[in-house]
Design a protein around this motif. Structure first.
Motif, PDB file in Angstrom:
ATOM      1  N   THR A 167       0.818  -1.215   0.000  1.00  0.00           N
ATOM      2  CA  THR A 167       0.000   0.000   0.000  1.00  0.00           C
ATOM      3  C   THR A 167       0.849   1.261   0.000  1.00  0.00           C
ATOM      4  OG1 THR A 167      -1.815  -1.155   1.119  1.00  0.00           O
ATOM      5  CG2 THR A 167      -1.824   1.259   1.194  1.00  0.00           C
ATOM      6  N   PRO A 168       1.797   1.438   0.928  1.00  0.00           N
ATOM      7  CA  PRO A 168       2.649   2.629   0.859  1.00  0.00           C
ATOM      8  C   PRO A 168       3.545   2.668  -0.375  1.00  0.00           C
ATOM      9  CG  PRO A 168       3.402   1.140   2.604  1.00  0.00           C
ATOM     10  CD  PRO A 168       2.063   0.655   2.152  1.00  0.00           C
ATOM     11  N   VAL A 169       3.902   1.492  -0.903  1.00  0.00           N
ATOM     12  CA  VAL A 169       4.705   1.466  -2.141  1.00  0.00           C
ATOM     13  C   VAL A 169       3.904   2.077  -3.281  1.00  0.00           C
ATOM     14  CG1 VAL A 169       5.691  -0.029  -3.918  1.00  0.00           C
ATOM     15  CG2 VAL A 169       6.166  -0.485  -1.510  1.00  0.00           C
ATOM     16  N   TYR A 170       2.664   1.628  -3.465  1.00  0.00           N
ATOM     17  CA  TYR A 170       1.798   2.178  -4.509  1.00  0.00           C
ATOM     18  C   TYR A 170       1.642   3.688  -4.322  1.00  0.00           C
ATOM     19  CZ  TYR A 170       0.135  -2.378  -6.225  1.00  0.00           C
ATOM     20  OH  TYR A 170       0.049  -3.623  -6.792  1.00  0.00           O
ATOM     21  N   GLN A 171       1.398   4.101  -3.086  1.00  0.00           N
ATOM     22  CA  GLN A 171       1.146   5.517  -2.808  1.00  0.00           C
ATOM     23  C   GLN A 171       2.361   6.377  -3.137  1.00  0.00           C
ATOM     24  OE1 GLN A 171       0.016   5.246   1.330  1.00  0.00           O
ATOM     25  NE2 GLN A 171      -2.147   4.938   0.854  1.00  0.00           N
ATOM     26  N   ARG A 172       3.534   5.919  -2.743  1.00  0.00           N
ATOM     27  CA  ARG A 172       4.747   6.701  -2.990  1.00  0.00           C
ATOM     28  C   ARG A 172       5.116   6.751  -4.475  1.00  0.00           C
ATOM     29  NH1 ARG A 172       4.705   5.632   2.130  1.00  0.00           N
ATOM     30  NH2 ARG A 172       5.912   6.895   3.592  1.00  0.00           N
ATOM     31  N   VAL A 173       4.965   5.618  -5.142  1.00  0.00           N
ATOM     32  CA  VAL A 173       5.245   5.602  -6.577  1.00  0.00           C
ATOM     33  C   VAL A 173       4.301   6.557  -7.296  1.00  0.00           C
ATOM     34  CG1 VAL A 173       5.101   4.211  -8.680  1.00  0.00           C
ATOM     35  CG2 VAL A 173       6.231   3.282  -6.649  1.00  0.00           C
ATOM     36  N   SER A 174       3.011   6.467  -6.982  1.00  0.00           N
ATOM     37  CA  SER A 174       2.018   7.309  -7.638  1.00  0.00           C
ATOM     38  C   SER A 174       2.281   8.787  -7.391  1.00  0.00           C
ATOM     39  CB  SER A 174       0.619   6.933  -7.134  1.00  0.00           C
ATOM     40  OG  SER A 174      -0.369   7.725  -7.761  1.00  0.00           O
ATOM     41  N   LYS A 175       2.584   9.147  -6.153  1.00  0.00           N
ATOM     42  CA  LYS A 175       2.814  10.547  -5.813  1.00  0.00           C
ATOM     43  C   LYS A 175       4.019  11.112  -6.553  1.00  0.00           C
ATOM     44  CE  LYS A 175       3.500  13.629  -1.845  1.00  0.00           C
ATOM     45  NZ  LYS A 175       3.621  13.696  -0.353  1.00  0.00           N
ATOM     46  N   ARG A 176       5.108  10.351  -6.592  1.00  0.00           N
ATOM     47  CA  ARG A 176       6.316  10.847  -7.249  1.00  0.00           C
ATOM     48  C   ARG A 176       6.155  10.937  -8.759  1.00  0.00           C
ATOM     49  NH1 ARG A 176      11.735   8.106  -5.184  1.00  0.00           N
ATOM     50  NH2 ARG A 176      12.465   9.328  -6.978  1.00  0.00           N
ATOM     51  N   VAL A 177       5.505   9.943  -9.347  1.00  0.00           N
ATOM     52  CA  VAL A 177       5.303   9.976 -10.796  1.00  0.00           C
ATOM     53  C   VAL A 177       4.377  11.134 -11.170  1.00  0.00           C
ATOM     54  CG1 VAL A 177       4.331   8.748 -12.770  1.00  0.00           C
ATOM     55  CG2 VAL A 177       5.745   7.525 -11.114  1.00  0.00           C
ATOM     56  N   ASN A 178       3.294  11.301 -10.408  1.00  0.00           N
ATOM     57  CA  ASN A 178       2.370  12.407 -10.691  1.00  0.00           C
ATOM     58  C   ASN A 178       3.073  13.753 -10.606  1.00  0.00           C
ATOM     59  OD1 ASN A 178       0.288  10.588 -11.014  1.00  0.00           O
ATOM     60  ND2 ASN A 178      -0.532  10.868  -8.958  1.00  0.00           N
ATOM     61  N   ASN A 179       3.902  13.913  -9.593  1.00  0.00           N
ATOM     62  CA  ASN A 179       4.617  15.171  -9.414  1.00  0.00           C
ATOM     63  C   ASN A 179       5.619  15.402 -10.545  1.00  0.00           C
ATOM     64  OD1 ASN A 179       5.485  17.546  -7.757  1.00  0.00           O
ATOM     65  ND2 ASN A 179       7.414  16.387  -7.701  1.00  0.00           N
ATOM     66  N   ALA A 180       6.324  14.332 -10.940  1.00  0.00           N
ATOM     67  CA  ALA A 180       7.350  14.466 -11.977  1.00  0.00           C
ATOM     68  C   ALA A 180       6.761  14.746 -13.347  1.00  0.00           C
ATOM     69  CB  ALA A 180       8.193  13.192 -12.033  1.00  0.00           C
ATOM     70  N   LEU A 181       5.519  14.317 -13.583  1.00  0.00           N
ATOM     71  CA  LEU A 181       4.927  14.446 -14.910  1.00  0.00           C
ATOM     72  C   LEU A 181       3.854  15.517 -14.986  1.00  0.00           C
ATOM     73  CD1 LEU A 181       4.579  10.660 -15.874  1.00  0.00           C
ATOM     74  CD2 LEU A 181       6.509  12.205 -16.217  1.00  0.00           C
ATOM     75  N   ARG A 182       3.858  16.423 -14.036  1.00  0.00           N
ATOM     76  CA  ARG A 182       2.894  17.528 -14.076  1.00  0.00           C
ATOM     77  C   ARG A 182       3.062  18.344 -15.350  1.00  0.00           C
ATOM     78  NH1 ARG A 182       2.941  20.068  -7.937  1.00  0.00           N
ATOM     79  NH2 ARG A 182       1.649  18.463  -6.959  1.00  0.00           N
TER      80      ARG A 182
END
Length: 465
Positions: free
Chosen positions: A207-222
């Motif tokens: 669960t935290p793995v999914y959350q951290r991956v999603s947050k970082r990818v979303n931020n990087a691809l804004r």
């Protein structure tokens, strides 16, 4: 009324007779007329996958692989359409590329020193280290397992999951239908006794793995209207994000899947590999002394330059992987169009074939007359370079041929750093080593129940070779 009941009775009897005859006909065909009928193996296995599933459910996959080949030879029929092999010839044909067969100092050291040589469960601690290493390398993140000195039961739950998946995997149709009907899945699971409960308050680390991956990818691809915050982390996820930006064909979906897959495919295989290495080295005093002497006499962990400064240590790791591979059942492939011939048997298109690592890795024709013995020196012999080459090539430590594990190099990087680090800082005392038959083994194979003490050392050992 009596006549109606009599008619119903006759209809029921006729139906039961039809079903019995139907199944007897199938059994007779599979035993005597099927294209695989001449392939040796248990007769019950030829009739139905139920035979293999029963033994796998009971955790006997490792034991089964060795036993079947010792009784029936290099080719064994283990199901109506599945055949296992343990030979070099089969390995080359099945796993050959293009053959068309589908399918800094580690901070855990200080925490281990802090427990002061207490007896611990080896598999749990190796799982702790595996997840922590993956977290650091992929996400620059820690799940807190080392700090808590526990993995929260995730390794136990995961292995129970493999027991269930190993049985379901032998019945592909049921597995597919269970995705459409949860009731069917539960019923089948209960029937085989592979249902297991999730402890109250259980927290899977995914669960935290999914959350951290999603947050970082979303931020990087804004979008350019909302520029991303600068991220200075230098980990695998950062490299995957850069790869996506430089090569759009490496899609965002693939980026996200790849980041998470490192955990999904890596935490158990790393745990299994580390557990086997420490268990086998620690339970063989002469090997322990040689490994300890080697890793404590070099600067750093010795893994640089392909480990050339710690050859015996790497040989000991490889030998533990040979005897206790991550996979306990055949790595299955489908025979391509046109069929194939192996060991005097013709196998038609679509037949499931594969080599069972637990048997292949103990084949005396490949690994020598002492193939059942833990002997790291077999990988260092210089008197038979041809045989050494065969040993290197014909094994399923990381998969086979064109389907070799894509995460092999990441896994080896971690394993070749963790094991030397532990043996440099600790004397490993194996306090409990269960018999193989008491270590349940499914498709995923792990050494369970091993207890160990990590005794801190203050001075390097010097050994007279």
């Amino acid at each position: 009324m009596v006549e109606v009941l009599s008619a119903v009775g006759r209809l029921c009897l006729l139906s039961v007779s039809f079903i019995v005859i139907f199944f007897l006909t199938i059994a007779a065909y599979r035993l005597w007329f099927h294209p695989l009928a001449k392939v040796p193996g248990p007769r019950l296995a030829a009739i139905s996958n139920v035979w293999l599933a029963y033994h796998v459910r009971n955790g006997r996959a490792r034991e089964l692989g060795k036993h079947l080949h010792s009784v029936y030879g290099s080719v064994v029929r283990v199901g109506p359409t599945e055949v296992w092999f343990d030979s070099e010839e089969a390995f080359r044909k099945i796993y050959g590329i293009g053959k068309g067969y589908e399918k800094s100092e580690f901070y855990f050291v200080s925490e281990l020193k802090a427990i002061g040589g207490l007896e611990v469960d080896l598999k749990m601690w190796m799982h702790i280290i595996a997840v922590e290493c993956l977290g650091a390398m992929v996400l620059s993140w820690s799940p807190g397992y080392i700090k808590n000195r526990s993995d929260g039961g995730t390794s136990t739950q995961s292995y129970l999951g493999w027991r269930r998946k190993s049985v379901f995997g032998l019945f592909p149709t049921v597995t597919k239908l269970s995705f459409l009907s949860k009731t069917l899945g539960r019923t089948f699971s209960n029937l085989w006794g592979v249902t297991f409960a999730t402890p109250k308050g259980f927290k899977p680390f995914f669960t935290p793995v999914y959350q951290r991956v999603s947050k970082r990818v979303n931020n990087a691809l804004r979008s350019t209207n909302f520029p991303a915050k600068r991220d200075e982390r230098k980990d695998l996820l950062a490299e995957l994000i850069r790869l996506h930006k430089d090569h759009p064909d490496f899609t965002e979906n693939y980026l996200r899947r790849m980041a998470v897959t490192n955990f999904g495919a890596g935490h158990e295989t790393l745990c299994s590999t580390l557990t086997a290495a420490i268990a086998m080295i620690g339970s063989h005093p002469h090997v322990h002394r040689k490994v300890a002497s080697e890793v404590r006499s070099v600067h750093g962990d010795g893994s640089r330059n392909n480990g050339s400064s710690i050859p015996y240590t790497l040989a000991a790791i490889k030998e533990s992987q040979r005897l206790y591979p991550v996979i306990g059942m055949s790595l299955s492939r489908k025979v391509p169009a046109g069929g194939t011939s192996l060991h005097g048997h013709f196998l038609s298109e679509g037949t499931t074939v594969g080599c069972n690592p637990t048997a292949l890795h103990r084949n005396q024709a490949i690994f020598g007359p002492d193939a059942d013995i833990f002997n790291p020196d077999r990988w260092l012999r210089r008197d038979g370079p041809e045989q050494a080459s065969v040993m290197e090539r014909v094994n399923l430590i990381w998969g086979g041929g064109g389907r070799i594990c894509p995460g092999r190099h990441l896994a080896e990087l971690i394993v070749f750093k963790v094991v030397p680090a532990l043996l440099r800082e600790f004397d490993v005392e194996i306090t409990t080593m269960p018999k193989e038959s008491d270590m349940p083994c499914y498709f995923m194979a792990m050494m369970t129940g091993v207890k160990v003490r990590f005794q801190p050392v203050s001075e390097p050992v010097v050994m007279t070779m």
